[in-house]
Design a protein around this motif. Structure first.
Motif, PDB file in Angstrom:
ATOM      1  N   VAL A  79       1.113   1.939  -4.087  1.00  0.00           N
ATOM      2  CA  VAL A  79      -0.019   2.851  -4.250  1.00  0.00           C
ATOM      3  C   VAL A  79       0.361   4.276  -3.848  1.00  0.00           C
ATOM      4  N   LEU A  85       0.830  -1.206   0.000  1.00  0.00           N
ATOM      5  CA  LEU A  85       0.000   0.000   0.000  1.00  0.00           C
ATOM      6  C   LEU A  85       0.866   1.258   0.000  1.00  0.00           C
ATOM      7  N   SER A 111      -5.450   6.910 -10.841  1.00  0.00           N
ATOM      8  CA  SER A 111      -5.082   6.071  -9.696  1.00  0.00           C
ATOM      9  C   SER A 111      -5.251   4.583  -9.972  1.00  0.00           C
ATOM     10  N   ALA A 171      -4.602   6.188  -1.987  1.00  0.00           N
ATOM     11  CA  ALA A 171      -4.794   6.967  -3.213  1.00  0.00           C
ATOM     12  C   ALA A 171      -5.153   8.412  -2.867  1.00  0.00           C
ATOM     13  N   LEU A 211      -6.406   0.812   0.206  1.00  0.00           N
ATOM     14  CA  LEU A 211      -6.244   1.220  -1.188  1.00  0.00           C
ATOM     15  C   LEU A 211      -6.851   2.601  -1.423  1.00  0.00           C
ATOM     16  N   VAL A 214      -3.545   1.371  -7.992  1.00  0.00           N
ATOM     17  CA  VAL A 214      -4.428   0.664  -7.064  1.00  0.00           C
ATOM     18  C   VAL A 214      -4.517  -0.816  -7.429  1.00  0.00           C
TER      19      VAL A 214
END
Length: 259
Positions: A78, A74, A113, A158, A154, A117
């Motif tokens: 991300v 993450l 994104s 973002a 997630l 993701v």
């Protein structure tokens, strides 16, 4: 970057995501950060936690490493990746041009994104399978909590990436502005050291960090030891962070280069 004209929001975001995925594949630096770093970090965590008193907290090496592996995915695949993406597209005037077309602001951010993701999601699943096989981790006792934690992570990463990019003057500075959250999360959200091993007062403070509820839900999904009170607290904390991050992005996100 050109986006195919479509009539539906889903179609517009999908077109933007495909274009962004093409650009992502051309950036070696982003690929290293997003793909390889999260795969290496769990090995470091395994070496660090094997000498800790995990049994006293009802944990095993696998139950310490697996949630951490998801957390690293993450953070790097991300969050860190998207901070650079948003800053780069802004400085290249891509975001400004996209706003003159059919795409709405939320669609631009969501579409840009999606590749990161999805990378984080797939990578997390791969890491779960690897940890299960190598570290002999049993199936999650409360899988819904693990899924909820991952999805919340997630979305939150973002949103936080968009917010961080707003305060990054360049692509280079984005690597610096993303460090505070990365370091704070690694040290205090239960990745390098599970929160169960912290003193109670320290753990209470660390539980308020953005990714702490995500780690709590993911680890609780495997251990099955979270009480209803602890679960609601983690969910509420995650939702508060998501709402605050989304509000801040709507308020402060910059669509044009910073001068």
């Amino acid at each position: 970057m050109s986006i195919m004209t479509t009539t539906s929001a889903a179609g517009r975001m999908a077109a933007l995501a495909r274009a962004e995925l093409t650009l992502l594949g051309r950036s070696k630096g982003v690929i290293v950060t997003a793909v390889f770093v999260p795969l290496v970090m769990p090995v470091i965590v395994r070496s660090a936690v094997k000498d800790m008193d995990l049994a006293g907290a009802g944990l095993t090496v696998g139950l310490a490493v697996l949630p951490a592996a998801i957390g690293f995915s993450l953070l790097f695949a991300v969050y860190a990746g998207l901070v650079g993406v948003f800053a780069s597209r802004r400085e290249e005037l891509v975001l400004k041009r996209l706003r003159t077309g059919e795409l709405r602001d939320a669609e631009i951010l969501a579409g840009a994104s999606l590749p990161a993701v999805l990378t984080g999601l797939v990578q997390s699943l791969v890491l779960v399978v690897a940890c299960t096989a190598v570290l002999h981790v049993d199936a999650p006792k409360a899988p819904l909590l693990a899924v909820l934690g991952l999805l919340a992570g997630l979305v939150l990463c973002a949103a936080l990436a968009a917010l961080t990019a707003s305060f990054s003057r360049s692509v280079e500075s984005a690597q610096v502005t993303s460090l505070p959250l990365i370091l704070a999360s690694m040290a205090g959200s239960g990745m390098m050291v599970p929160l169960e091993l912290f003193p109670d007062r320290v753990a209470s403070v660390c539980e308020l960090l953005p990714l702490s509820p995500v780690m709590t839900l993911v680890r609780g999904g495997w251990t099955g030891t979270l009480s209803a009170h602890e679960t609601l607290g983690a969910v509420a904390t995650a939702l508060v962070w998501i709402v605050v991050a989304v509000f801040a992005v709507r308020r402060w996100f910059r669509w044009e280069p910073r001068r």
